[in-house]
Write a protein that holds these residues in place. Sequence first.
Motif, PDB file in Angstrom:
ATOM      1  N   ASP A  36      88.001  60.516  66.114  1.00 14.52           N
ATOM      2  CA  ASP A  36      87.687  61.555  65.126  1.00 14.52           C
ATOM      3  C   ASP A  36      88.073  62.957  65.575  1.00 14.52           C
ATOM      4  OD1 ASP A  36      85.779  61.950  67.060  1.00 14.52           O
ATOM      5  OD2 ASP A  36      84.066  61.426  65.810  1.00 14.52           O
ATOM      6  N   ASP A  38      86.806  65.036  67.821  1.00 15.27           N
ATOM      7  CA  ASP A  38      85.763  66.032  68.071  1.00 15.27           C
ATOM      8  C   ASP A  38      85.657  66.431  69.540  1.00 15.27           C
ATOM      9  OD1 ASP A  38      84.672  63.787  69.212  1.00 15.27           O
ATOM     10  OD2 ASP A  38      82.801  63.820  68.045  1.00 15.27           O
ATOM     11  N   ASP A  42      84.559  58.258  71.560  1.00 14.04           N
ATOM     12  CA  ASP A  42      83.798  57.550  70.544  1.00 14.04           C
ATOM     13  C   ASP A  42      83.113  56.325  71.155  1.00 14.04           C
ATOM     14  OD1 ASP A  42      84.793  59.287  68.523  1.00 14.04           O
ATOM     15  OD2 ASP A  42      86.664  58.156  68.565  1.00 14.04           O
ATOM     16  N   GLU A 117      83.016  59.190  60.533  1.00 13.36           N
ATOM     17  CA  GLU A 117      84.442  59.513  60.623  1.00 13.36           C
ATOM     18  C   GLU A 117      85.215  58.431  61.366  1.00 13.36           C
ATOM     19  OE1 GLU A 117      85.405  63.403  61.955  1.00 13.36           O
ATOM     20  OE2 GLU A 117      83.848  64.372  60.779  1.00 13.36           O
ATOM     21  N   ALA A 121      88.205  55.986  59.887  1.00 12.74           N
ATOM     22  CA  ALA A 121      89.523  55.867  60.510  1.00 12.74           C
ATOM     23  C   ALA A 121      89.861  54.407  60.778  1.00 12.74           C
ATOM     24  CB  ALA A 121      89.562  56.666  61.813  1.00 12.74           C
ATOM     25  N   GLY A 203      93.202  57.170  63.210  1.00 11.44           N
ATOM     26  CA  GLY A 203      92.771  58.556  63.279  1.00 11.44           C
ATOM     27  C   GLY A 203      93.986  59.472  63.333  1.00 11.44           C
TER      28      GLY A 203
END
Length: 214
Positions: A36, A38, A42, A117, A121, A203
């Motif tokens: 995602d 960020d 993940d 998110e 993806a 993604g």
Amino acid sequence: MTATTTAPLTVRPAGIVDVTSAARLLESSAPEIDVDGDGFPDGPADPEVAASVARMALSHVVLQHGQLWVAERNGVLEAASVWMPAVETGAGDGLRDVLLRELHGPSLAAALDPGAEVRAALAGASLEVAALLERIDPEQILSGLGVAQHVSRLAAPAVLRATIMPALEALDGGVAAAASLEPERVAVLESAGFVGVGTVDVGARHQLWVGRAA
């Protein structure tokens, strides 16, 4: 001066006694992926629950319906590969029953959820991956591959390849599929005989390589 010798690597099908060690090895060698974007890797909301699910999946699904190959030296696991048949076995239903009973199911979805998110993806890539797998039409899918952290980066490719080859040889002319987000693992797969058939964007930052071997 005495020459040092390296103990030989033993590759064998795993048994129930190997499940905990193999699950830890696979988890510790999993790539840190930021789908995602960020800035953080993940993963599941509750890693402890995810670890329990992984152990149960190996015990109740892989050992019963698929293959788990391990490489060990001096009794210590160095690598593992997980293989599952491409045909529907009904194993998923059995695993869900076990998880619901052992891990108090209503909390499982929240514990394993990587976030909206990431889910979006993965869902966006799933149709393309399914199309590539349909084109390959494999009998077996390499669904997990890991190497222990104490194995050097130089030695890792050969150790990983050692757990792949017996499963491919057992196909006896059949077809296998594999996928990876890591270029280093792709190189290992190619050295074991896999040939790329396509890539899928996952993604904004990653590409999933999908290959076949026969």
